[in-house]
Write an enzyme that holds these catalytic residues in place. Structure first.
Site, PDB file in Angstrom:
ATOM      1  N   TYR A  57       0.832  -1.203   0.000  1.00  0.00           N
ATOM      2  CA  TYR A  57       0.000   0.000   0.000  1.00  0.00           C
ATOM      3  C   TYR A  57       0.868   1.256   0.000  1.00  0.00           C
ATOM      4  O   TYR A  57       0.628   2.194  -0.757  1.00  0.00           O
ATOM      5  CB  TYR A  57      -0.929  -0.011   1.226  1.00  0.00           C
ATOM      6  CG  TYR A  57      -2.007   1.035   1.164  1.00  0.00           C
ATOM      7  CD1 TYR A  57      -3.189   0.806   0.470  1.00  0.00           C
ATOM      8  CD2 TYR A  57      -1.853   2.266   1.786  1.00  0.00           C
ATOM      9  CE1 TYR A  57      -4.188   1.761   0.401  1.00  0.00           C
ATOM     10  CE2 TYR A  57      -2.841   3.234   1.732  1.00  0.00           C
ATOM     11  CZ  TYR A  57      -4.012   2.975   1.037  1.00  0.00           C
ATOM     12  OH  TYR A  57      -4.991   3.930   0.960  1.00  0.00           O
TER      13      TYR A  57
ATOM     14  N   HIS B 219       1.240   4.021  -3.166  1.00  0.00           N
ATOM     15  CA  HIS B 219       0.954   5.435  -2.920  1.00  0.00           C
ATOM     16  C   HIS B 219       2.193   6.315  -3.061  1.00  0.00           C
ATOM     17  O   HIS B 219       2.067   7.541  -3.176  1.00  0.00           O
ATOM     18  CB  HIS B 219       0.266   5.622  -1.571  1.00  0.00           C
ATOM     19  CG  HIS B 219      -1.183   5.304  -1.656  1.00  0.00           C
ATOM     20  ND1 HIS B 219      -1.658   4.012  -1.569  1.00  0.00           N
ATOM     21  CD2 HIS B 219      -2.264   6.095  -1.882  1.00  0.00           C
ATOM     22  CE1 HIS B 219      -2.971   4.026  -1.718  1.00  0.00           C
ATOM     23  NE2 HIS B 219      -3.358   5.274  -1.925  1.00  0.00           N
TER      24      HIS B 219
ATOM     25  N   TYR C 141      -5.064  16.632  -0.229  1.00  0.00           N
ATOM     26  CA  TYR C 141      -5.464  15.255   0.082  1.00  0.00           C
ATOM     27  C   TYR C 141      -4.297  14.525   0.729  1.00  0.00           C
ATOM     28  O   TYR C 141      -3.205  14.472   0.167  1.00  0.00           O
ATOM     29  CB  TYR C 141      -5.888  14.567  -1.212  1.00  0.00           C
ATOM     30  CG  TYR C 141      -6.513  13.191  -1.093  1.00  0.00           C
ATOM     31  CD1 TYR C 141      -6.896  12.650   0.123  1.00  0.00           C
ATOM     32  CD2 TYR C 141      -6.740  12.433  -2.224  1.00  0.00           C
ATOM     33  CE1 TYR C 141      -7.477  11.402   0.207  1.00  0.00           C
ATOM     34  CE2 TYR C 141      -7.321  11.176  -2.160  1.00  0.00           C
ATOM     35  CZ  TYR C 141      -7.680  10.670  -0.940  1.00  0.00           C
ATOM     36  OH  TYR C 141      -8.260   9.420  -0.864  1.00  0.00           O
TER      37      TYR C 141
ATOM     38  N   TRP D 245      -7.501   1.648 -10.200  1.00  0.00           N
ATOM     39  CA  TRP D 245      -6.745   1.995  -8.991  1.00  0.00           C
ATOM     40  C   TRP D 245      -7.508   1.554  -7.742  1.00  0.00           C
ATOM     41  O   TRP D 245      -6.946   0.971  -6.828  1.00  0.00           O
ATOM     42  CB  TRP D 245      -6.481   3.504  -8.958  1.00  0.00           C
ATOM     43  CG  TRP D 245      -5.781   3.968  -7.716  1.00  0.00           C
ATOM     44  CD1 TRP D 245      -6.353   4.519  -6.607  1.00  0.00           C
ATOM     45  CD2 TRP D 245      -4.379   3.904  -7.453  1.00  0.00           C
ATOM     46  NE1 TRP D 245      -5.396   4.817  -5.668  1.00  0.00           N
ATOM     47  CE2 TRP D 245      -4.173   4.441  -6.175  1.00  0.00           C
ATOM     48  CE3 TRP D 245      -3.279   3.449  -8.179  1.00  0.00           C
ATOM     49  CZ2 TRP D 245      -2.911   4.536  -5.589  1.00  0.00           C
ATOM     50  CZ3 TRP D 245      -2.023   3.554  -7.597  1.00  0.00           C
ATOM     51  CH2 TRP D 245      -1.849   4.085  -6.322  1.00  0.00           C
ATOM     52  N   TRP D 246      -8.801   1.844  -7.717  1.00  0.00           N
ATOM     53  CA  TRP D 246      -9.618   1.448  -6.569  1.00  0.00           C
ATOM     54  C   TRP D 246      -9.629  -0.064  -6.393  1.00  0.00           C
ATOM     55  O   TRP D 246      -9.560  -0.557  -5.277  1.00  0.00           O
ATOM     56  CB  TRP D 246     -11.037   1.965  -6.728  1.00  0.00           C
ATOM     57  CG  TRP D 246     -11.215   3.429  -6.492  1.00  0.00           C
ATOM     58  CD1 TRP D 246     -10.327   4.304  -5.936  1.00  0.00           C
ATOM     59  CD2 TRP D 246     -12.374   4.199  -6.807  1.00  0.00           C
ATOM     60  NE1 TRP D 246     -10.852   5.573  -5.892  1.00  0.00           N
ATOM     61  CE2 TRP D 246     -12.115   5.527  -6.415  1.00  0.00           C
ATOM     62  CE3 TRP D 246     -13.591   3.893  -7.387  1.00  0.00           C
ATOM     63  CZ2 TRP D 246     -13.041   6.552  -6.580  1.00  0.00           C
ATOM     64  CZ3 TRP D 246     -14.514   4.912  -7.553  1.00  0.00           C
ATOM     65  CH2 TRP D 246     -14.247   6.221  -7.143  1.00  0.00           C
TER      66      TRP D 246
END
Length: 115
Positions: free
Chosen positions: A20, A24, A43, A80-81
């Site tokens: 993860y 990112h 964000y 991506w999700w």
């Protein structure tokens, strides 16, 4: 239109922490562009080093639901999700994915703010 601050949480699978963080560190340009085009600014995602991811962002547009529909319609964002959802566990009862169902990240109520 005033800026809307949004905070959310989701749980990270312990086996997916390294993956993860790696994905990112290299967010796909198409995803970053769609975020910007959907009026999302400032964000950030934080990890509590246990299992909770905490995200916060500012929404600066005037049609949040419309912008989120644009986000959801982007095939690269959906890809991506699918990648990142597979690393997470949603705290939302009945959650299916970021692209379907009642939601994936749990939205938090703001109880205090000062600028």
């Amino acid at each position: 239109m005033p800026t809307r601050r949004i905070a959310q949480i989701v749980h990270l699978n312990p086996s997916a922490v390294a993956a993860y963080k790696e994905c990112h560190a290299n967010v796909w340009p198409e995803v970053l562009q769609q975020i910007k085009e959907c009026n999302i600014r400032d964000y950030s995602i934080f990890f509590d080093n246990d299992r909770t991811l905490f995200a916060t962002f500012k929404y600066v547009g005037d049609d949040f639901d419309g912008d989120m529909a644009k986000m959801k319609a982007n095939p690269k964002v959906r890809e991506w999700w699918a990648l990142t959802d597979g690393m997470q566990e949603s705290p939302i009862p009945g959650a299916v994915s970021s692209a379907e169902g009642p939601g994936w990240w749990k939205v938090l109520d703001e109880v205090f703010y000062t600028d």
